[in-house]
Enzyme design. Sequence first.
Site, PDB file in Angstrom:
ATOM      1  N   GLY A 125     -13.219 -44.662  60.550  1.00  0.00           N
ATOM      2  CA  GLY A 125     -13.813 -45.988  60.911  1.00  0.00           C
ATOM      3  C   GLY A 125     -13.731 -46.300  62.393  1.00  0.00           C
ATOM      4  N   SER A 131     -16.557 -39.887  58.648  1.00  0.00           N
ATOM      5  CA  SER A 131     -17.498 -39.919  57.354  1.00  0.00           C
ATOM      6  C   SER A 131     -18.142 -38.371  57.139  1.00  0.00           C
ATOM      7  CB  SER A 131     -18.489 -40.872  57.028  1.00  0.00           C
ATOM      8  OG  SER A 131     -19.335 -41.113  58.209  1.00  0.00           O
ATOM      9  N   ASP A 177     -24.729 -37.018  63.090  1.00  0.00           N
ATOM     10  CA  ASP A 177     -23.274 -36.758  62.962  1.00  0.00           C
ATOM     11  C   ASP A 177     -23.155 -35.426  62.083  1.00  0.00           C
ATOM     12  OD1 ASP A 177     -23.195 -39.343  63.859  1.00  0.00           O
ATOM     13  OD2 ASP A 177     -22.427 -40.278  61.998  1.00  0.00           O
ATOM     14  N   TYR A 227     -26.592 -52.071  60.616  1.00  0.00           N
ATOM     15  CA  TYR A 227     -27.229 -50.802  60.715  1.00  0.00           C
ATOM     16  C   TYR A 227     -28.504 -50.556  59.840  1.00  0.00           C
ATOM     17  CZ  TYR A 227     -27.141 -45.677  61.538  1.00  0.00           C
ATOM     18  OH  TYR A 227     -27.374 -44.258  61.701  1.00  0.00           O
TER      19      TYR A 227
HETATM   20  P1  ADP Z   1     -16.849 -43.210  60.965  1.00  0.00           P
HETATM   21  O1  ADP Z   1     -17.588 -42.002  60.398  1.00  0.00           O
HETATM   22  O2  ADP Z   1     -17.189 -43.570  62.251  1.00  0.00           O
HETATM   23  O3  ADP Z   1     -15.328 -42.942  60.950  1.00  0.00           O
HETATM   24  P2  ADP Z   1     -17.626 -44.805  58.737  1.00  0.00           P
HETATM   25  O4  ADP Z   1     -17.368 -46.209  58.354  1.00  0.00           O
HETATM   26  O5  ADP Z   1     -18.855 -44.145  58.747  1.00  0.00           O
HETATM   27  O6  ADP Z   1     -16.705 -44.679  60.098  1.00  0.00           O
HETATM   28  O7  ADP Z   1     -16.773 -43.847  57.681  1.00  0.00           O
HETATM   29  C1  ADP Z   1     -15.628 -44.175  57.467  1.00  0.00           C
HETATM   30  C2  ADP Z   1     -14.987 -43.976  56.063  1.00  0.00           C
HETATM   31  O8  ADP Z   1     -15.090 -42.688  55.757  1.00  0.00           O
HETATM   32  C3  ADP Z   1     -13.925 -44.555  55.520  1.00  0.00           C
HETATM   33  O9  ADP Z   1     -13.842 -45.956  55.258  1.00  0.00           O
HETATM   34  C4  ADP Z   1     -13.647 -43.883  54.170  1.00  0.00           C
HETATM   35  O10 ADP Z   1     -14.454 -44.352  53.297  1.00  0.00           O
HETATM   36  C5  ADP Z   1     -14.308 -42.432  54.574  1.00  0.00           C
HETATM   37  N1  ADP Z   1     -13.337 -41.437  55.027  1.00  0.00           N
HETATM   38  C6  ADP Z   1     -13.548 -40.480  56.237  1.00  0.00           C
HETATM   39  N2  ADP Z   1     -12.476 -39.936  56.229  1.00  0.00           N
HETATM   40  C7  ADP Z   1     -11.737 -39.990  55.104  1.00  0.00           C
HETATM   41  C8  ADP Z   1     -10.192 -39.436  54.576  1.00  0.00           C
HETATM   42  N3  ADP Z   1      -9.680 -38.349  55.241  1.00  0.00           N
HETATM   43  N4  ADP Z   1      -9.978 -39.788  53.515  1.00  0.00           N
HETATM   44  C9  ADP Z   1     -10.430 -40.742  52.852  1.00  0.00           C
HETATM   45  N5  ADP Z   1     -11.708 -41.352  53.230  1.00  0.00           N
HETATM   46  C10 ADP Z   1     -12.224 -41.155  54.219  1.00  0.00           C
HETATM   47 MG    MG Z   2     -19.589 -42.453  59.678  1.00  0.00          MG
END
Ligand code: ADP
Ligand code: MG
Length: 394
Positions: A125, A131, A177, A227
């Site tokens: 995040g 993500s 991404d 967004y």
């Molecule tokens: P970003 O992609 O910039 O990190 P996002 O809000 O798009 O931010 O995505 C973050 C979300 O992706 C987290 O809240 C979670 O739901 C999920 N996520 C990403 N990596 C993991 C992980 N290693 N384990 C569990 N969930 C994950």
């Molecule tokens: Mg993301």
Amino acid sequence: MDTDVADSLSTQFLDRFGDLPDGVWAAPGRVNLVGEHTDYNGGYALPLALPHRTYAAVRRRDDGLLRVASLQAPHGWEGPVTTVRQGSPDGWAAYVAGVASVLAERAGAAEVGMDVLVDGHVPLGAGLSSSAALSCSAGLALRDLVPQLDGLSEAELVGVCVRAENEVAGAATGGMDQTVSLRAVDEHLLLLDARDRSVVPVAWTLPDHELLVVDTRVHHALGDGQYERRRRTCEEAAAALGVGSLRELDPEVLDRDWERPAGPARVLHGIPDALPRVRHVLTENERVLDLVAALREQDVARVGSLMTASHASLRDDYEVSCPELDLTVEAALGAGAPGARMTGGGFGGSAVVLVARTEVEQVAESVAQAFAREGLDAPAFLHAVPGPPAHRVR
Ligand code: ADP
Ligand code: MG
């Protein structure tokens, strides 16, 4: 590094699922140098893949069951791939289950299943795309393990991961991404064109400078839904202007005949905020191409000023920045960095700073001090060295 993580993850997979995985896959997060909120408008972006990756240990199942767990999340999810749909599962597992579901549909095989344990080394995040690193690591694993998916290209897999995020996770991401995570070129930036989905590797030509990422560690709830709202405004504006996407507009309309009767400014009048949003998208697309040219000419000052102009446009015209990101940019520039901007969707997350190698510590220290003065928690710093795309580790 990759193999150490893979060893440890395989052992934990064995503990959890009672068997070793078929393999371990890794997919990178990214930092975007310029070209923000352009991908869903058919435009340009210039991201690079970070050396920070998400690892997925995967064992294929041929009974259509998905068992999904993460070292970063307390709860996993388990269910048949045929039950996956928008909101089910909810939460993080949707990124993994969504990819399996779209791939199962593509393979025409309801029995596509897997056990998967992920370990994310991309800050979650933080606007660095944990993500997409998550969905792409799982997607690549299934592509390699399921015979019916043999021959599916990385470019096609991008589309699969985007669909999974849009349709199952409910995230309206545009594709930058996933593209850079799956199609990056090691040691290069990647010029993306969202209109024809082409990618061109761009060399880093500034040996005395590097990119410092500042993770503000804030995420404003305000961002939820914003967004989607930005995306909808752009789509409505494009429709009102009679083009399929804002990319089709000639950027010259901005200076030439923006205000003329029946010109874009008049047409957009009835759509709230459309005017500055469109202006951001058009000027941002130009900044991407200008920055690529400036890199080719090794023009540090120009690269920096284009980054900073991008930040101003995101702050003032697109309105997706926040006080912590503005503070980061201001402090970095004040400490002598040639350029700085927010990166990613905004409303928190990270900024990227162009900085002379000899001044990295000093700029980081100035940003940290600015945060302390405002009573904010300390930010985290990362070095953005362009790394390879998603790959099988073992
Ligand atoms: P970003 O992609 O910039 O990190 P996002 O809000 O798009 O931010 O995505 C973050 C979300 O992706 C987290 O809240 C979670 O739901 C999920 N996520 C990403 N990596 C993991 C992980 N290693 N384990 C569990 N969930 C994950
Ligand atoms: Mg993301």
